[in-house]
Design a protein around this motif. Structure first.
Motif, PDB file in Angstrom:
ATOM      1  N   SER A 259       0.839  -1.191   0.000  1.00  0.00           N
ATOM      2  CA  SER A 259       0.000   0.000   0.000  1.00  0.00           C
ATOM      3  C   SER A 259       0.873   1.239   0.000  1.00  0.00           C
ATOM      4  CB  SER A 259      -0.893   0.001   1.245  1.00  0.00           C
ATOM      5  OG  SER A 259      -1.562   1.235   1.360  1.00  0.00           O
ATOM      6  N   THR A 262      -0.501   6.604   3.182  1.00  0.00           N
ATOM      7  CA  THR A 262       0.019   6.793   4.533  1.00  0.00           C
ATOM      8  C   THR A 262      -1.070   7.418   5.384  1.00  0.00           C
ATOM      9  OG1 THR A 262       2.241   7.157   3.667  1.00  0.00           O
ATOM     10  CG2 THR A 262       1.804   7.905   5.918  1.00  0.00           C
ATOM     11  N   PRO A 263      -1.477   6.752   6.470  1.00  0.00           N
ATOM     12  CA  PRO A 263      -2.544   7.312   7.307  1.00  0.00           C
ATOM     13  C   PRO A 263      -2.072   8.577   8.004  1.00  0.00           C
ATOM     14  CG  PRO A 263      -1.523   5.427   8.372  1.00  0.00           C
ATOM     15  CD  PRO A 263      -0.953   5.494   6.985  1.00  0.00           C
ATOM     16  N   THR A 272       3.334   1.785   9.033  1.00  0.00           N
ATOM     17  CA  THR A 272       2.428   0.917   8.280  1.00  0.00           C
ATOM     18  C   THR A 272       3.177  -0.333   7.838  1.00  0.00           C
ATOM     19  OG1 THR A 272       2.937   2.094   6.217  1.00  0.00           O
ATOM     20  CG2 THR A 272       0.994   2.810   7.455  1.00  0.00           C
ATOM     21  N   HIS A 273       2.452  -1.427   7.724  1.00  0.00           N
ATOM     22  CA  HIS A 273       3.019  -2.726   7.372  1.00  0.00           C
ATOM     23  C   HIS A 273       2.518  -3.138   5.996  1.00  0.00           C
ATOM     24  CE1 HIS A 273       2.587  -7.169   7.126  1.00  0.00           C
ATOM     25  NE2 HIS A 273       3.735  -7.208   7.779  1.00  0.00           N
ATOM     26  N   LYS A 288       6.873   1.139   6.783  1.00  0.00           N
ATOM     27  CA  LYS A 288       7.147   2.547   6.524  1.00  0.00           C
ATOM     28  C   LYS A 288       6.912   3.337   7.800  1.00  0.00           C
ATOM     29  CE  LYS A 288       6.000   6.530   3.652  1.00  0.00           C
ATOM     30  NZ  LYS A 288       5.173   7.070   2.535  1.00  0.00           N
ATOM     31  N   THR A 355      -0.286 -10.572   9.526  1.00  0.00           N
ATOM     32  CA  THR A 355      -0.450  -9.129   9.683  1.00  0.00           C
ATOM     33  C   THR A 355      -0.383  -8.771  11.166  1.00  0.00           C
ATOM     34  OG1 THR A 355      -1.838  -9.011   7.720  1.00  0.00           O
ATOM     35  CG2 THR A 355      -1.942  -7.164   9.248  1.00  0.00           C
TER      36      THR A 355
END
Length: 364
Positions: A259, A262-263, A272-273, A288, A355
Motif C-alpha cells: 500500500s 500513509t494514514p 504501516t506494514h 514505513k 499481519t
C-alpha cells in the motif's frame, strides 16, 4: 544439604543459561554497520541487492543473472550487507593491503564475506558514456578524506579476468569533503555525484572506486561493471531499502504490491506494514515509518503478531524479538526524520504472511 561452593556453581550456571537464552532473542539486522556503496553505476553487490533483494530465492536468477546467483549462493550477507565492504587500518597503502585479483572484495575483507565479488564473469553491466557520473551513497554520513575513481585500461575484460592494480587508470580524485558538503542530503544519509571522463572508450570495462571515509581509518572498495557506449548512467536518489525486482522475467513467487497510502500521523510517528513478496515457506515485508508534525531524533516500531513472531532477518533496523512481539529501532542513519518525512525498513518472515498490530513511538 548442598555445600556453599556447589550452590554458587549452580547459580552461576543458571545465570549463564538465562543470558544465553536472552541473547538468542536479539536479532541484529543487516547491514549491521550501515556505511555506504556506489549506487550508480551500481557496484557488484549493490547491483545484486537492487535487482534481487525482493526476490532473492527466485530460481530465475540462476539463468537471468548467473553472477549474482553465484554470489547469493556463496554468501547472501554480501548483498544484505551491501554497505559494509571496507577494511580498517590500511593507512592509504591500498596496493599493499589488497593483492591483485582481490580488489573487488577489498582483499577478502570481513572474513571473506565478499569473495564472490572477485569472480570474473558476465556481471550485469551499466551502459555509460565517456562522460559519466559515479554516485556514492554514505548512509552513516562519514564524509570523505578522499575518493578515487579508476577505470580499467583498454583491453581489460572483466568477463574473463580478475582485476589487478596494473589494469587501472586513475581518472578522478575528490579531496576532503565533509558529509555536509555532499551533493545530496537525504533522509537516510548523503550522496555525492562525481563527474568523470575518459576518451575514445567502447565496450566492457570496470569502474573501481576507493572511498577513504572520514571515520577512523576505513577504506571502501567498489567494483562497478560498465559498458562504454551509452548516454550516461542514472543516479538513484534513495538506496534505503530493497529496490525492485527485475520486471522483465516471470517469477514463481507471488508479488504483492504494498500500500502506498500513509494514514494521518496523530502522534510523534506512525508506521504501516506491507507484504512486498511471497514464496513457498516465507515472505518479505516492509514497514514505513513517518514522522508527525515535529521532527524526530529516533523511533521504535512495535509489531505484535497473533502467534509467534515470524520475523527472521531485517535490514535498516535493529530488532529485538520476544514471543509474539518484535521491537524495531532505527539504525544510525535513519532515525532522524524531518516533520512529515519517512523511511522504511524491510524484513524476511517465515511461513505464511501474517499481519501484525503496528505501533510507533519516537523521541523528539
Amino acid at each position: 544439604m548442598l555445600k556453599p561452593v556447589r550452590v554458587k556453581f549452580l547459580i552461576s550456571a543458571v545465570v549463564a543459561a538465562l543470558a544465553a537464552s536472552m541473547a538468542v532473542l536479539v536479532v541484529h539486522s543487516g547491514p549491521a554497520a550501515a556505511h555506504g556503496n556506489v549506487v550508480s553505476p551500481a557496484s557488484r553487490n549493490y547491483g545484486c541487492f537492487e535487482r534481487w533483494g525482493s526476490r532473492f530465492q527466485d530460481p530465475a536468477m540462476a539463468t537471468e543473472d548467473p553472477m549474482c546467483w553465484q554470489a547469493w549462493q556463496a554468501d547472501p550477507n554480501a548483498m544484505w550487507n551491501w554497505n559494509g565492504l571496507y577494511r580498517e587500518g590500511v593507512a592509504g597503502r591500498h596496493e599493499t593491503a589488497i593483492p591483485d585479483g582481490q580488489l573487488c572484495s577489498g582483499g577478502h575483507t570481513e572474513s571473506g564475506r565478499y569473495n564472490a565479488m572477485d569472480v570474473p564473469g558476465d556481471w550485469k553491466a551499466t551502459s555509460i558514456g565517456n562522460s559519466f557520473t559515479v554516485s556514492l551513497f554514505d548512509g552513516a554520513r562519514h564524509g570523505a578524506d578522499y575518493i578515487r575513481v579508476y577505470v580499467s585500461r583498454p583491453g581489460f575484460n572483466p568477463v574473463t579476468t580478475a582485476l589487478k592494480w596494473s589494469d587501472l587508470e586513475l581518472v578522478k580524485t575528490v579531496p576532503n569533503t565533509p558529509a555536509a558538503q555532499w551533493t545530496r542530503q537525504l533522509s537516510n544519509g548523503v550522496q555525492i555525484d562525481i563527474p568523470a571522463n575518459v576518451s575514445g572508450r567502447s565496450g566492457r570495462a570496470m569502474v573501481y572506486t576507493i572511498w577513504q571515509a572520514s571515520h577512523s581509518d576505513q577504506s571502501y572498495y567498489f567494483c562497478s561493471d560498465v559498458t562504454f557506449g551509452g548516454t550516461g548512467s542514472p543516479s538513484p536518489s534513495n538506496p534505503s531499502s530493497p529496490s525492485p525486482s527485475n520486471p522483465s522475467s516471470p517469477s514463481p513467487s507471488t508479488s504483492v504490491s504494498p500500500s502506498t497510502s500513509t494514514p494521518p500521523v496523530t502522534g510523534s510517528c506512525a508506521a504501516t506494514h506491507a507484504v512486498t513478496s511471497q514464496w513457498s515457506g516465507g515472505y518479505q515485508g516492509e514497514i514505513k515509518v513517518t514522522a508527525g508534525s515535529a521532527a524526530i531524533k529516533s523511533w521504535t516500531v512495535t509489531l505484535t503478531y497473533p502467534g509467534t513472531a515470524p520475523v527472521a532477518q531485517a535490514w535498516n533496523a535493529t530488532l529485538t524479538t520476544s514471543g509474539n512481539t518484535v521491537q524495531a529501532t532505527n539504525v544510525s542513519y535513519n532515525g532522524s526524520l524531518a516533520a512529515g518525512a519517512g523511511t522504511t525498513f524491510g524484513f524476511l518472515g517465515s511461513g505464511t504472511a501474517a499481519t501484525p498490530t503496528v505501533t510507533c513511538a519516537a523521541s523528539i
